[in-house]
Design a protein around this motif. Sequence first.
Motif, PDB file in Angstrom:
ATOM      1  N   VAL A 271      40.512  55.432  38.948  1.00  0.00           N
ATOM      2  CA  VAL A 271      41.054  54.180  39.468  1.00  0.00           C
ATOM      3  C   VAL A 271      39.898  53.369  40.035  1.00  0.00           C
ATOM      4  O   VAL A 271      39.031  53.910  40.721  1.00  0.00           O
ATOM      5  CB  VAL A 271      42.096  54.441  40.583  1.00  0.00           C
ATOM      6  CG1 VAL A 271      42.644  53.128  41.139  1.00  0.00           C
ATOM      7  CG2 VAL A 271      43.231  55.317  40.065  1.00  0.00           C
ATOM      8  N   MET A 272      39.884  52.076  39.713  1.00  0.00           N
ATOM      9  CA  MET A 272      38.899  51.186  40.337  1.00  0.00           C
ATOM     10  C   MET A 272      39.624  50.046  41.025  1.00  0.00           C
ATOM     11  O   MET A 272      40.688  49.615  40.584  1.00  0.00           O
ATOM     12  CB  MET A 272      37.926  50.636  39.302  1.00  0.00           C
ATOM     13  CG  MET A 272      36.905  51.680  38.881  1.00  0.00           C
ATOM     14  SD  MET A 272      35.417  50.931  38.172  1.00  0.00           S
ATOM     15  CE  MET A 272      34.642  50.236  39.642  1.00  0.00           C
ATOM     16  N   GLU A 273      39.034  49.566  42.110  1.00  0.00           N
ATOM     17  CA  GLU A 273      39.635  48.482  42.907  1.00  0.00           C
ATOM     18  C   GLU A 273      38.660  47.309  43.006  1.00  0.00           C
ATOM     19  O   GLU A 273      38.169  47.006  44.092  1.00  0.00           O
ATOM     20  CB  GLU A 273      39.942  48.990  44.323  1.00  0.00           C
ATOM     21  CG  GLU A 273      40.831  50.215  44.409  1.00  0.00           C
ATOM     22  CD  GLU A 273      40.894  50.816  45.826  1.00  0.00           C
ATOM     23  OE1 GLU A 273      40.088  50.426  46.698  1.00  0.00           O
ATOM     24  OE2 GLU A 273      41.749  51.675  46.052  1.00  0.00           O
ATOM     25  N   PRO A 274      38.357  46.652  41.901  1.00  0.00           N
ATOM     26  CA  PRO A 274      37.388  45.564  41.964  1.00  0.00           C
ATOM     27  C   PRO A 274      38.010  44.301  42.557  1.00  0.00           C
ATOM     28  O   PRO A 274      39.149  43.950  42.228  1.00  0.00           O
ATOM     29  CB  PRO A 274      37.019  45.335  40.491  1.00  0.00           C
ATOM     30  CG  PRO A 274      38.251  45.742  39.745  1.00  0.00           C
ATOM     31  CD  PRO A 274      38.898  46.843  40.542  1.00  0.00           C
ATOM     32  N   GLY A 275      37.301  43.644  43.439  1.00  0.00           N
ATOM     33  CA  GLY A 275      37.750  42.359  43.973  1.00  0.00           C
ATOM     34  C   GLY A 275      36.783  41.280  43.544  1.00  0.00           C
ATOM     35  O   GLY A 275      37.018  40.527  42.595  1.00  0.00           O
ATOM     36  N   ARG A 276      35.642  41.255  44.234  1.00  0.00           N
ATOM     37  CA  ARG A 276      34.620  40.254  43.977  1.00  0.00           C
ATOM     38  C   ARG A 276      34.251  40.149  42.496  1.00  0.00           C
ATOM     39  O   ARG A 276      34.092  39.054  41.955  1.00  0.00           O
ATOM     40  CB  ARG A 276      33.367  40.622  44.785  1.00  0.00           C
ATOM     41  CG  ARG A 276      32.300  39.550  44.824  1.00  0.00           C
ATOM     42  CD  ARG A 276      31.012  40.101  45.453  1.00  0.00           C
ATOM     43  NE  ARG A 276      31.230  40.716  46.733  1.00  0.00           N
ATOM     44  CZ  ARG A 276      31.174  40.068  47.900  1.00  0.00           C
ATOM     45  NH1 ARG A 276      30.905  38.786  47.933  1.00  0.00           N
ATOM     46  NH2 ARG A 276      31.380  40.715  49.035  1.00  0.00           N
TER      47      ARG A 276
ATOM     48  N   GLY B  92      46.681  46.240  37.800  1.00  0.00           N
ATOM     49  CA  GLY B  92      47.496  46.476  38.976  1.00  0.00           C
ATOM     50  C   GLY B  92      46.805  45.808  40.147  1.00  0.00           C
ATOM     51  O   GLY B  92      45.838  45.073  39.956  1.00  0.00           O
ATOM     52  N   VAL B  93      47.306  46.038  41.357  1.00  0.00           N
ATOM     53  CA  VAL B  93      46.648  45.476  42.533  1.00  0.00           C
ATOM     54  C   VAL B  93      46.472  46.524  43.626  1.00  0.00           C
ATOM     55  O   VAL B  93      47.156  47.552  43.651  1.00  0.00           O
ATOM     56  CB  VAL B  93      47.414  44.278  43.152  1.00  0.00           C
ATOM     57  CG1 VAL B  93      47.177  43.012  42.385  1.00  0.00           C
ATOM     58  CG2 VAL B  93      48.879  44.589  43.308  1.00  0.00           C
ATOM     59  N   ASP B  94      45.559  46.194  44.515  1.00  0.00           N
ATOM     60  CA  ASP B  94      45.275  47.001  45.695  1.00  0.00           C
ATOM     61  C   ASP B  94      45.507  46.067  46.882  1.00  0.00           C
ATOM     62  O   ASP B  94      44.905  45.002  46.943  1.00  0.00           O
ATOM     63  CB  ASP B  94      43.807  47.454  45.595  1.00  0.00           C
ATOM     64  CG  ASP B  94      43.276  48.053  46.876  1.00  0.00           C
ATOM     65  OD1 ASP B  94      43.939  48.935  47.427  1.00  0.00           O
ATOM     66  OD2 ASP B  94      42.184  47.639  47.323  1.00  0.00           O
TER      67      ASP B  94
ATOM     68  N   ILE C 252      42.899  49.729  36.487  1.00  0.00           N
ATOM     69  CA  ILE C 252      42.153  48.722  37.237  1.00  0.00           C
ATOM     70  C   ILE C 252      43.124  48.056  38.199  1.00  0.00           C
ATOM     71  O   ILE C 252      44.096  47.426  37.776  1.00  0.00           O
ATOM     72  CB  ILE C 252      41.514  47.684  36.285  1.00  0.00           C
ATOM     73  CG1 ILE C 252      40.497  48.381  35.375  1.00  0.00           C
ATOM     74  CG2 ILE C 252      40.853  46.560  37.080  1.00  0.00           C
ATOM     75  CD1 ILE C 252      39.910  47.487  34.286  1.00  0.00           C
ATOM     76  N   HIS C 253      42.882  48.255  39.476  1.00  0.00           N
ATOM     77  CA  HIS C 253      43.725  47.632  40.506  1.00  0.00           C
ATOM     78  C   HIS C 253      42.919  46.559  41.216  1.00  0.00           C
ATOM     79  O   HIS C 253      42.066  46.864  42.047  1.00  0.00           O
ATOM     80  CB  HIS C 253      44.231  48.685  41.497  1.00  0.00           C
ATOM     81  CG  HIS C 253      45.345  49.514  40.948  1.00  0.00           C
ATOM     82  ND1 HIS C 253      46.647  49.363  41.345  1.00  0.00           N
ATOM     83  CD2 HIS C 253      45.351  50.474  39.992  1.00  0.00           C
ATOM     84  CE1 HIS C 253      47.415  50.205  40.666  1.00  0.00           C
ATOM     85  NE2 HIS C 253      46.656  50.892  39.835  1.00  0.00           N
ATOM     86  N   TYR C 254      43.185  45.319  40.863  1.00  0.00           N
ATOM     87  CA  TYR C 254      42.488  44.190  41.465  1.00  0.00           C
ATOM     88  C   TYR C 254      42.767  44.153  42.973  1.00  0.00           C
ATOM     89  O   TYR C 254      43.920  44.283  43.414  1.00  0.00           O
ATOM     90  CB  TYR C 254      42.965  42.890  40.806  1.00  0.00           C
ATOM     91  CG  TYR C 254      42.552  41.656  41.564  1.00  0.00           C
ATOM     92  CD1 TYR C 254      41.206  41.310  41.652  1.00  0.00           C
ATOM     93  CD2 TYR C 254      43.486  40.848  42.209  1.00  0.00           C
ATOM     94  CE1 TYR C 254      40.814  40.190  42.367  1.00  0.00           C
ATOM     95  CE2 TYR C 254      43.109  39.727  42.916  1.00  0.00           C
ATOM     96  CZ  TYR C 254      41.767  39.408  42.994  1.00  0.00           C
ATOM     97  OH  TYR C 254      41.375  38.310  43.715  1.00  0.00           O
ATOM     98  N   THR C 255      41.704  43.989  43.752  1.00  0.00           N
ATOM     99  CA  THR C 255      41.854  43.935  45.208  1.00  0.00           C
ATOM    100  C   THR C 255      42.202  42.535  45.652  1.00  0.00           C
ATOM    101  O   THR C 255      41.381  41.623  45.603  1.00  0.00           O
ATOM    102  CB  THR C 255      40.559  44.424  45.878  1.00  0.00           C
ATOM    103  OG1 THR C 255      40.484  45.827  45.687  1.00  0.00           O
ATOM    104  CG2 THR C 255      40.559  44.148  47.365  1.00  0.00           C
ATOM    105  N   LEU C 256      43.433  42.417  46.066  1.00  0.00           N
ATOM    106  CA  LEU C 256      44.010  41.113  46.370  1.00  0.00           C
ATOM    107  C   LEU C 256      43.270  40.354  47.451  1.00  0.00           C
ATOM    108  O   LEU C 256      43.283  39.130  47.478  1.00  0.00           O
ATOM    109  CB  LEU C 256      45.444  41.383  46.821  1.00  0.00           C
ATOM    110  CG  LEU C 256      46.450  40.304  46.623  1.00  0.00           C
ATOM    111  CD1 LEU C 256      47.411  40.766  45.554  1.00  0.00           C
ATOM    112  CD2 LEU C 256      47.215  40.089  47.900  1.00  0.00           C
ATOM    113  N   LYS C 257      42.619  41.060  48.366  1.00  0.00           N
ATOM    114  CA  LYS C 257      42.033  40.343  49.496  1.00  0.00           C
ATOM    115  C   LYS C 257      40.894  39.415  49.083  1.00  0.00           C
ATOM    116  O   LYS C 257      40.559  38.498  49.806  1.00  0.00           O
ATOM    117  CB  LYS C 257      41.601  41.315  50.602  1.00  0.00           C
ATOM    118  CG  LYS C 257      40.300  42.053  50.377  1.00  0.00           C
ATOM    119  CD  LYS C 257      39.977  42.887  51.639  1.00  0.00           C
ATOM    120  CE  LYS C 257      38.559  43.405  51.648  1.00  0.00           C
ATOM    121  NZ  LYS C 257      38.395  44.602  50.787  1.00  0.00           N
ATOM    122  N   ALA C 258      40.308  39.634  47.897  1.00  0.00           N
ATOM    123  CA  ALA C 258      39.220  38.764  47.452  1.00  0.00           C
ATOM    124  C   ALA C 258      39.714  37.355  47.137  1.00  0.00           C
ATOM    125  O   ALA C 258      39.007  36.368  47.372  1.00  0.00           O
ATOM    126  CB  ALA C 258      38.535  39.353  46.220  1.00  0.00           C
TER     127      ALA C 258
END
Length: 431
Positions: free
Chosen positions: A281-286, A85-87, A63-69
């Motif tokens: 891999v997932m890049e969840p933000g919101r 992790g982060v995206d 799980i790579h959290y999307t930092l832009k959120a």
Amino acid sequence: MGQSVLTGTGVFRREGGVLQCEGVSLEAIAAVAGTPCYVYSAGTIRDRYAQLAGALTDVPHRIHYTLKANANAAILRLLRELGAGVDVVSGGELHRALRAGFRGQDIIFGGVGKTAQELREGLEADVLFFNVESEAELILLDRIAAELGRTARVSLRVNPEITVEAAHEYIKTGQKGAKFGIPYDEVLPAARVARDLPNTELVGLDMHLGSQLFSLEPYLAGTERLVLLCLALRREGVDTLRYLDIGGGLAVRYEDESLPDLTQFSELLVPGVAQTGLQLVMEPGRFMVGNSGMLVTRVLYRKRSGGKEHLVCDAGMTELLRPSHYNAYHRIEAVRARSEVMVADVVGPVCESGDFLALDRQLEAVHPGDLLAVFDAGAYGYVMSSNYNARPRAAEVLVDGDRWAVVTARERYEDLVRHELPDPEWHGKER
Ligand SMILES: *Cc1c(COP(=O)(O)O)cnc(C)c1O
């Protein structure tokens, strides 16, 4: 998924009529931190992470959290401690991620327009992989990797060319003709280029369909398309693929939307992914942060104009752009309960007619001096704020149980002019 956790109301309850975030009164926070301020619940973020990780237990995943959120350093640290992790999508976000303690191996570097400098920074940080969006970027990245004596691990961002239903045109990203990703038909040729580049290792395939997606259908269709590409590449002898990145986009509840069921989500997706043997891999933000935060603002004035009631608040489009930019709905409640109701436009102090938090909204009849809570503002809130009208950015507060802290100080007037050069160095011919 429990309803209370999803809407955030489980942690945002009332005690003696006053809204609390976890164990702390929003009135108490506003009294110390001032308004406008963002208030985030650590518990909600932990819950969300646990929900997603729990749903994916049957498949090797990251799980790579999307930092832009929401790039708040305290939230990044919290997520890192949970194992995320982060995206990142820019050199600035890479900097923030490294500063929050993420190692290169925890970082995915995406973005449609990475500069040569940003690619260099990603290589120097030894990121897990780059999500590459064009053949030209592949070639540039390979050249920089050669200069640095490194190997660039790349995943190709595929435009799966799937039409999704999203709340707004601006948050769809995986349709034919979008600026994002490599057009589906061109992915195999690009993959062959990547395979043959001397300083490049092709480690994955990636997509990101859009944001605030309610249907599982597009994920399934997109994943199938990625799996087909993976199989085609293997037939051509590419044996370096390790990751299947299906992006972000999981929806959260703002009003009364019905949300995708995470268990069903994984049941539908996992078999296809498992068949490839790749890591999901997932890049969840919101999804991680959207419901965790609220914007607390004070009502400055109440006035009538054109037969309409206006609540003029000390927060507006400069603090929370989503209502005016995406026509987004955010629930608004009085921090201290009021028994009467009113219908009003909830507007900010900025000199723009598009500066509003809600239009024609029924809410409790509040008065100047009262506090309002704008719910579900944890994602794409503070990160999209601006200094327009020379407005200093708001403070950010993190609540964890009965404790809370200001984790980002409110900007001061000096911060607004810090980069101005009163005595600039002129270039060019003297007149
Ligand atoms: C914005 C973005 C995400 C996160 O989207 P959410 O809707 O917030 O989950 C993931 N991946 C990429 C490439 C993005 O641009």
